[in-house]
Scaffold this active site. Structure first.
Site, PDB file in Angstrom:
ATOM      1  N   SER A 144       0.854  -1.185   0.000  1.00 27.39           N
ATOM      2  CA  SER A 144       0.000   0.000   0.000  1.00 27.39           C
ATOM      3  C   SER A 144       0.885   1.227   0.000  1.00 27.39           C
ATOM      4  CB  SER A 144      -0.887   0.015   1.248  1.00 27.39           C
ATOM      5  OG  SER A 144      -1.550   1.264   1.398  1.00 27.39           O
ATOM      6  N   TYR A 157      -1.566   0.829  10.595  1.00 29.71           N
ATOM      7  CA  TYR A 157      -1.551   0.314   9.227  1.00 29.71           C
ATOM      8  C   TYR A 157      -0.244   0.675   8.542  1.00 29.71           C
ATOM      9  CZ  TYR A 157      -3.436  -0.858   4.589  1.00 29.71           C
ATOM     10  OH  TYR A 157      -3.661  -1.403   3.343  1.00 29.71           O
TER      11      TYR A 157
END
Length: 259
Positions: A144, A157
């Site tokens: 990501s 995250y």
């Protein structure tokens, strides 16, 4: 004819294991590969959704939790009995929560680390001997842009995806001598069925993530890039692919029509 069509190997004998296959980018990747002739093992925890996907696409469903050593071992055995695989596509992962570090939820952080980092490690570790034996193995990790630049409220995250990004780089260095191609695909804002909802736990909050954004990426957009990367001739390695919607110039720069 597209570049991919001109340069890709014939896929009649290509086999991929795709994790996270019950929804979103994983499901779209199974569809994309199967539609072009790949043999695909679709792996996720939700057997019902996998069964429907397999019936539609011809993919082989296998219900497994990639954080479970026993499940990973059972998956490896099933793939081995079915003739093996030359490509591992690690898409399973996710985010939970958007708290600051001062308000961090330990269970959310532990879940993100287990799924994004340890799950990726466990299944990759299990399949490396098979990929080495193949002689032209490929590992693709879906990370990501959260693993490339930190942002407020994203620390948990960020930490998990930074770790997965680092693992991918290390794996490339460790396995180049075994002719294993290691690819990283790092998407930005992708509008999928469940990602924001699972992260925030509320439909209204999830909808606000995409509010006013003209043409966020779709799961199919990312799946097309994944398919392209793993279908190129094996000597071509797209080390890292960052894919964002045009409206997102950076993690912190997102254009909304109503802003």
């Amino acid at each position: 004819m597209t570049l991919a069509a001109q340069t890709a190997h014939p896929v009649q004998n290509k086999t991929a294991v795709v994790t996270g296959a019950s929804t979103g980018i994983g499901e779209a990747t199974v569809r994309a590969l199967a539609s072009t002739g790949w043999k695909v093992f679709a792996v996720a925890r939700r057997a019902d959704r996998l069964g429907a996907l397999g019936a539609e696409t011809g993919a082989i469903p296998f219900a497994a939790d990639i954080t479970s050593d026993d499940d990973v071992a059972a998956l490896l055995q099933a793939v081995s009995k079915a003739g093996g695989a030359d490509t591992l596509i690690n898409i399973a992962g996710g985010a939970r929560g958007a708290d600051t570090i001062a308000n961090a939820d330990t269970e959310d952080w532990e879940w993100m680390y287990q799924v994004n980092v340890l799950g990726t490690m466990k299944i990759t570790r299990a399949f490396l001997p098979m990929l080495r034996e193949d002689g032209e193995g490929t590992v693709l990790n879906l990370t990501s842009t959260a693993g490339l630049a930190a942002y407020e409220g994203g620390a948990g995250y960020n930490a998990a995806k930074f770790a997965q990004h680092a693992m991918t780089t290390a794996l490339r260095l460790e396995e180049v001598g075994n002719n294993i191609r290691v690819i990283e695909v790092a998407p930005g804002l992708v509008h999928t069925e469940e990602f924001a909802l699972n992260r925030l736990g509320d439909k209204d909050a999830a909808a606000k993530v995409y509010a006013g954004v003209e043409k966020p990426l779709t799961a199919e957009d990312v799946a097309d890039v994944v398919k392209y990367a793993v279908s190129l001739p094996h000597h071509i390695n797209l080390d890292q692919i960052v894919i964002r919607p045009v409206a997102q110039a950076a993690n912190h720069k997102l254009i909304r029509k109503d802003s």
